[in-house]
Write a protein that holds these residues in place. Structure first.
Motif, PDB file in Angstrom:
ATOM      1  N   VAL A  51      37.115  34.128  31.408  1.00 28.42           N
ATOM      2  CA  VAL A  51      36.173  34.525  32.454  1.00 28.42           C
ATOM      3  C   VAL A  51      36.843  34.439  33.822  1.00 28.42           C
ATOM      4  O   VAL A  51      36.719  35.351  34.655  1.00 28.42           O
ATOM      5  CB  VAL A  51      34.910  33.636  32.406  1.00 28.42           C
ATOM      6  CG1 VAL A  51      34.043  33.861  33.639  1.00 28.42           C
ATOM      7  CG2 VAL A  51      34.106  33.928  31.146  1.00 28.42           C
ATOM      8  N   LEU A  67      27.694  37.924  37.296  1.00 28.65           N
ATOM      9  CA  LEU A  67      27.824  37.122  36.084  1.00 28.65           C
ATOM     10  C   LEU A  67      26.547  37.252  35.261  1.00 28.65           C
ATOM     11  O   LEU A  67      25.441  37.111  35.800  1.00 28.65           O
ATOM     12  CB  LEU A  67      28.053  35.650  36.453  1.00 28.65           C
ATOM     13  CG  LEU A  67      29.181  35.352  37.450  1.00 28.65           C
ATOM     14  CD1 LEU A  67      29.205  33.875  37.799  1.00 28.65           C
ATOM     15  CD2 LEU A  67      30.517  35.815  36.899  1.00 28.65           C
ATOM     16  N   HIS A  68      26.716  37.493  33.975  1.00 27.91           N
ATOM     17  CA  HIS A  68      25.546  37.595  33.091  1.00 27.91           C
ATOM     18  C   HIS A  68      25.899  36.943  31.769  1.00 27.91           C
ATOM     19  O   HIS A  68      27.021  36.521  31.526  1.00 27.91           O
ATOM     20  CB  HIS A  68      25.112  39.050  32.909  1.00 27.91           C
ATOM     21  CG  HIS A  68      26.125  39.887  32.165  1.00 27.91           C
ATOM     22  ND1 HIS A  68      25.949  40.313  30.877  1.00 27.91           N
ATOM     23  CD2 HIS A  68      27.348  40.365  32.539  1.00 27.91           C
ATOM     24  CE1 HIS A  68      26.993  41.031  30.492  1.00 27.91           C
ATOM     25  NE2 HIS A  68      27.861  41.072  31.482  1.00 27.91           N
ATOM     26  N   GLY A  69      24.934  36.832  30.894  1.00 28.76           N
ATOM     27  CA  GLY A  69      25.162  36.181  29.598  1.00 28.76           C
ATOM     28  C   GLY A  69      24.393  34.877  29.523  1.00 28.76           C
ATOM     29  O   GLY A  69      23.200  34.827  29.822  1.00 28.76           O
ATOM     30  N   THR A  70      25.095  33.794  29.141  1.00 28.65           N
ATOM     31  CA  THR A  70      24.423  32.523  28.873  1.00 28.65           C
ATOM     32  C   THR A  70      25.146  31.373  29.562  1.00 28.65           C
ATOM     33  O   THR A  70      26.225  31.538  30.138  1.00 28.65           O
ATOM     34  CB  THR A  70      24.388  32.234  27.363  1.00 28.65           C
ATOM     35  OG1 THR A  70      25.730  32.032  26.893  1.00 28.65           O
ATOM     36  CG2 THR A  70      23.758  33.371  26.576  1.00 28.65           C
ATOM     37  N   HIS A  93      23.003  36.306  36.906  1.00 29.84           N
ATOM     38  CA  HIS A  93      21.715  36.277  36.204  1.00 29.84           C
ATOM     39  C   HIS A  93      21.268  34.817  36.114  1.00 29.84           C
ATOM     40  O   HIS A  93      22.117  33.920  36.014  1.00 29.84           O
ATOM     41  CB  HIS A  93      21.879  36.884  34.815  1.00 29.84           C
ATOM     42  CG  HIS A  93      20.602  37.012  34.058  1.00 29.84           C
ATOM     43  ND1 HIS A  93      20.060  35.970  33.334  1.00 29.84           N
ATOM     44  CD2 HIS A  93      19.742  38.060  33.920  1.00 29.84           C
ATOM     45  CE1 HIS A  93      18.930  36.369  32.776  1.00 29.84           C
ATOM     46  NE2 HIS A  93      18.712  37.627  33.123  1.00 29.84           N
ATOM     47  N   ALA A  96      22.974  32.874  33.365  1.00 26.66           N
ATOM     48  CA  ALA A  96      24.399  32.669  33.595  1.00 26.66           C
ATOM     49  C   ALA A  96      24.646  31.683  34.725  1.00 26.66           C
ATOM     50  O   ALA A  96      25.635  30.940  34.715  1.00 26.66           O
ATOM     51  CB  ALA A  96      25.065  34.005  33.902  1.00 26.66           C
ATOM     52  N   PRO A 124      30.453  43.682  36.057  1.00 32.12           N
ATOM     53  CA  PRO A 124      29.768  42.709  35.202  1.00 32.12           C
ATOM     54  C   PRO A 124      30.767  41.834  34.447  1.00 32.12           C
ATOM     55  O   PRO A 124      31.735  42.341  33.876  1.00 32.12           O
ATOM     56  CB  PRO A 124      28.957  43.586  34.241  1.00 32.12           C
ATOM     57  CG  PRO A 124      29.695  44.875  34.177  1.00 32.12           C
ATOM     58  CD  PRO A 124      30.368  45.044  35.520  1.00 32.12           C
ATOM     59  N   MET A 126      30.753  38.912  31.539  1.00 30.25           N
ATOM     60  CA  MET A 126      29.936  38.270  30.506  1.00 30.25           C
ATOM     61  C   MET A 126      30.345  36.802  30.340  1.00 30.25           C
ATOM     62  O   MET A 126      31.532  36.488  30.230  1.00 30.25           O
ATOM     63  CB  MET A 126      30.136  39.002  29.178  1.00 30.25           C
ATOM     64  CG  MET A 126      29.454  38.360  27.994  1.00 30.25           C
ATOM     65  SD  MET A 126      27.696  38.660  27.983  1.00 30.25           S
ATOM     66  CE  MET A 126      27.229  37.951  26.404  1.00 30.25           C
ATOM     67  N   ALA A 128      29.902  33.404  27.952  1.00 30.23           N
ATOM     68  CA  ALA A 128      29.487  32.890  26.641  1.00 30.23           C
ATOM     69  C   ALA A 128      30.594  31.996  26.106  1.00 30.23           C
ATOM     70  O   ALA A 128      31.778  32.330  26.229  1.00 30.23           O
ATOM     71  CB  ALA A 128      29.205  34.016  25.648  1.00 30.23           C
ATOM     72  N   GLU A 131      31.103  34.505  21.298  1.00 30.76           N
ATOM     73  CA  GLU A 131      30.645  35.886  21.272  1.00 30.76           C
ATOM     74  C   GLU A 131      30.797  36.390  19.844  1.00 30.76           C
ATOM     75  O   GLU A 131      31.920  36.592  19.364  1.00 30.76           O
ATOM     76  CB  GLU A 131      31.471  36.719  22.250  1.00 30.76           C
ATOM     77  CG  GLU A 131      30.780  37.969  22.755  1.00 30.76           C
ATOM     78  CD  GLU A 131      30.614  39.029  21.679  1.00 30.76           C
ATOM     79  OE1 GLU A 131      29.457  39.389  21.340  1.00 30.76           O
ATOM     80  OE2 GLU A 131      31.652  39.456  21.152  1.00 30.76           O
TER      81      GLU A 131
END
Length: 356
Positions: A51, A67-70, A93, A96, A124, A126, A128, A131
């Motif tokens: 990342v 930043l997105h995802g978890t 997000h 995230a 974007p 991601m 995680a 994955e």
């Protein structure tokens, strides 16, 4: 491999074990019918490092980032700050954003805006720890069977709004040692402790399999070696994992944890670490002293048996273990020290079934 681990694999099939640290993610595919030395294995950069690399590429291209995802390990935070310092925007997000801090106000104070949708023109990225598509593709390319179960470990401080995450994390260790009996196999969770949002996100990503803290995986990895477990029944032993970011040490007697010490690797040199470990083995090291020096803490069970005799035998694992060169036995479960945590996860699963 213990009989119980072999029986577990025969019953459920291949198990993918992941030990995800700050520097590397260590990967082991345990296959029934093969010796552990023949199981496929990998040591890869940690997801947070990947990342950070993607953010750095956006910084070089002068592009904003979303930043997105978890929730995941926050080892990319430095790259986020460098992006902001370069005069570029970072948005995240809400899910995230928890990878940077569980308090949204702290995230926005860093200069990160929190938004459900990507700002126009942003790159974007991601987030995680796991994955699924990546691991399916890797298995297919390598000609490996799909796992019947995925079990994984990360370090999770947990969300502790009152006392703070560092003290709150060690409070969970304190409860484990002083109230829950110190059986490390119990730390391989079917349901993560409520404060541990990163473990919860990881469990969801791996499909609901068991999860554990990397510290638990480390001590279980040492105990997966029959000679180490047997030594703990003759006298107390010390297990030390010198990780890239954290040092965690355990006093173990009869395969039960009766003491835990946790600190940051970067805050120690050889001499200071040796001093702390000596005091720790003697059960003299004050918790307040460790915390005042920037560590997480130190805790002992209230009823350490005198037969443990000072926990002198010391077994050392971890990528920074050279800090303890000559001051303990370097061990490598089934021939690979970096896979100690993965073997520990499998050992913990098997031990849980034996005692169930």
């Amino acid at each position: 491999m213990t009989h119980s681990a072999s029986a577990l694999l025969d019953r459920i099939g291949p198990v993918l074990c992941l030990d995800i640290g700050s520097g590397t993610q260590d990967v082991l595919l345990a296959l029934p019918g093969l010796e552990p030395e023949n199981w496929p294995r990998l040591v890869l950069p940690a997801p947070a490092r990947a990342v950070a690399g993607r953010i750095a590429a956006a910084t070089a291209a002068r592009r904003p980032v979303w930043l997105h995802g978890t929730n995941m390990g926050g080892g990319f935070a430095r790259a986020v700050m460098q992006h902001i310092e370069a005069g570029l925007s970072v948005a995240a997000h809400p899910a995230a954003a928890m990878a940077l801090h569980d308090d949204p106000a702290r995230v926005t104070a860093m200069g990160v805006s929190i938004t459900e949708r990507p700002p126009s023109g942003s790159v974007p990225v991601m987030l995680a720890d796991y994955e699924p598509g990546y691991w399916r593709a890797l298995a297919a390319v390598a000609g490996l069977p799909a796992p019947a179960l995925v079990v994984a470990a990360v370090q999770d401080h947990g969300v502790h709004p009152v006392e703070g995450n560092r003290i709150g994390r060690f409070g969970m260790w304190r409860s484990f040692v002083t109230q829950e009996g110190g059986d490390p196999a119990r730390l391989v969770h079917d349901t993560p402790p409520q404060p541990c949002t990163r473990l919860a996100a990881l469990q969801d990503a791996i499909g609901g399999g068991p999860v554990a803290d990397t510290g638990a995986a480390a001590v279980l990895g040492a105990l997966s070696m029959p000679e180490v477990a047997a030594r703990s029944h003759r006298e107390g032993i010390t297990v030390v994992n010198v990780g890239n970011s954290h040092i965690i040490a355990f006093l173990v007697f009869r395969e039960r944890v009766v003491g835990i010490y946790e600190h940051h690797t970067g805050m120690h040199d050889r001499e200071s670490l040796l001093h702390d470990l000596h005091e720790f083995r003697m059960c003299w090291l004050p918790d307040e002293q460790v915390r005042a020096a920037g560590g997480h803490g130190c805790i002992f069970a209230p009823d350490i048996a005198p037969e443990s005799e000072g926990f002198r035998p010391t077994f050392v694992i971890g990528p920074r273990r050279n800090l303890l060169q000559g001051h303990g036995q370097f061990i490598a479960p089934y021939g690979d020290m970096m896979l100690a945590g993965c073997h520990g996860l499998l050992h913990g699963l098997a031990a849980r079934e034996t005692t169930a």
